[in-house]
Design a protein around this motif. Structure first.
Motif, short mmCIF file in Angstrom:
data_model
loop_
_atom_site.label_atom_id
_atom_site.label_comp_id
_atom_site.label_asym_id
_atom_site.label_seq_id
_atom_site.Cartn_x
_atom_site.Cartn_y
_atom_site.Cartn_z
N UNK A 1 0.80 -1.23 0.00
CA UNK A 1 0.00 0.00 0.00
C UNK A 1 0.83 1.28 0.00
N UNK A 2 2.08 1.20 -0.42
CA UNK A 2 2.94 2.38 -0.55
C UNK A 2 3.42 2.47 -1.99
N UNK A 3 3.65 3.68 -2.44
CA UNK A 3 4.22 3.87 -3.78
C UNK A 3 5.62 3.29 -3.80
N UNK A 4 6.06 2.91 -4.99
CA UNK A 4 7.36 2.27 -5.14
C UNK A 4 8.47 3.12 -4.52
N UNK A 5 8.46 4.42 -4.76
CA UNK A 5 9.52 5.30 -4.25
C UNK A 5 9.50 5.42 -2.72
N UNK A 6 8.35 5.19 -2.10
CA UNK A 6 8.28 5.22 -0.63
C UNK A 6 8.80 3.91 -0.04
N UNK A 7 8.44 2.79 -0.66
CA UNK A 7 8.84 1.49 -0.14
C UNK A 7 10.31 1.20 -0.42
N UNK A 8 10.78 1.56 -1.63
CA UNK A 8 12.18 1.41 -2.00
C UNK A 8 12.75 2.80 -2.23
N UNK A 9 13.32 3.42 -1.20
CA UNK A 9 13.73 4.83 -1.31
C UNK A 9 14.94 5.09 -2.20
N UNK A 10 15.79 4.09 -2.44
CA UNK A 10 16.97 4.33 -3.26
C UNK A 10 16.72 3.92 -4.72
N UNK A 11 17.40 4.59 -5.60
CA UNK A 11 17.26 4.32 -7.03
C UNK A 11 17.70 2.90 -7.36
N UNK A 12 18.74 2.42 -6.70
CA UNK A 12 19.23 1.07 -7.00
C UNK A 12 18.20 0.00 -6.63
N UNK A 13 17.50 0.15 -5.52
CA UNK A 13 16.45 -0.81 -5.14
C UNK A 13 15.29 -0.74 -6.12
N UNK A 14 14.94 0.45 -6.56
CA UNK A 14 13.85 0.59 -7.53
C UNK A 14 14.22 -0.06 -8.85
N UNK A 15 15.47 0.03 -9.26
CA UNK A 15 15.92 -0.58 -10.51
C UNK A 15 15.85 -2.10 -10.43
N UNK A 16 16.17 -2.66 -9.27
CA UNK A 16 16.06 -4.12 -9.11
C UNK A 16 14.60 -4.53 -9.28
N UNK A 17 13.69 -3.78 -8.67
CA UNK A 17 12.27 -4.08 -8.75
C UNK A 17 11.76 -3.96 -10.19
N UNK A 18 12.22 -2.95 -10.90
CA UNK A 18 11.71 -2.64 -12.24
C UNK A 18 12.45 -3.37 -13.36
N UNK A 19 13.54 -4.06 -13.07
CA UNK A 19 14.41 -4.64 -14.08
C UNK A 19 13.70 -5.46 -15.15
N UNK A 20 12.90 -6.42 -14.75
CA UNK A 20 12.24 -7.31 -15.72
C UNK A 20 11.24 -6.54 -16.59
N UNK A 21 10.50 -5.62 -15.98
CA UNK A 21 9.54 -4.84 -16.76
C UNK A 21 10.23 -3.91 -17.74
N UNK B 1 2.83 0.72 -19.16
CA UNK B 1 1.51 0.23 -19.56
C UNK B 1 0.94 -0.86 -18.66
N UNK B 2 1.58 -1.11 -17.52
CA UNK B 2 1.03 -2.07 -16.57
C UNK B 2 1.05 -1.46 -15.17
N UNK B 3 0.16 -1.93 -14.32
CA UNK B 3 0.15 -1.57 -12.91
C UNK B 3 0.49 -2.83 -12.12
N UNK B 4 1.32 -2.68 -11.10
CA UNK B 4 1.74 -3.81 -10.28
C UNK B 4 1.39 -3.51 -8.83
N UNK B 5 0.73 -4.46 -8.18
CA UNK B 5 0.35 -4.34 -6.78
C UNK B 5 0.88 -5.55 -6.04
N UNK B 6 1.68 -5.31 -5.00
CA UNK B 6 2.24 -6.39 -4.18
C UNK B 6 1.79 -6.19 -2.75
#
Length: 69
Positions: free
Chosen positions: A36-56, A64-69
């Motif tokens: 229930x948090x935006x990606x930038x709130x849950x993963x505050x560093x750019x490197x963590x966000x890149x790991x999350x977003x890598x496959x997409x 063009x997709x929404x992801x909810x975890x």
């Protein structure tokens, strides 16, 4: 002309006692929500966000997709 409906993909991942429920919605706006948090709130560093977003990013579906975890 017929509009295509959004496809909802539900899946579950687990490791030991941890469980993650993931919902992927096509026809999205590129919104990513983790516990229930935006990606930038849950993963505050750019490197963590890149790991999350890598496959997409490799598949070209970050906008063009929404992801909810």
């Amino acid at each position: 002309m017929e509009k295509k409906k959004s496809l909802h993909i539900h899946t579950r991942g687990s490791r030991k006692t941890s469980v993650a429920l993931v919902r992927l919605e096509t026809k999205g706006k590129g919104e990513f929500t983790v516990n229930n948090k935006k990606l930038s709130e849950y993963f505050p560093t750019q490197s963590l966000q890149q790991v999350f977003m890598g496959a997409l990013e490799k598949a070209g579906h970050t906008k063009d997709v929404d992801v909810f975890i």
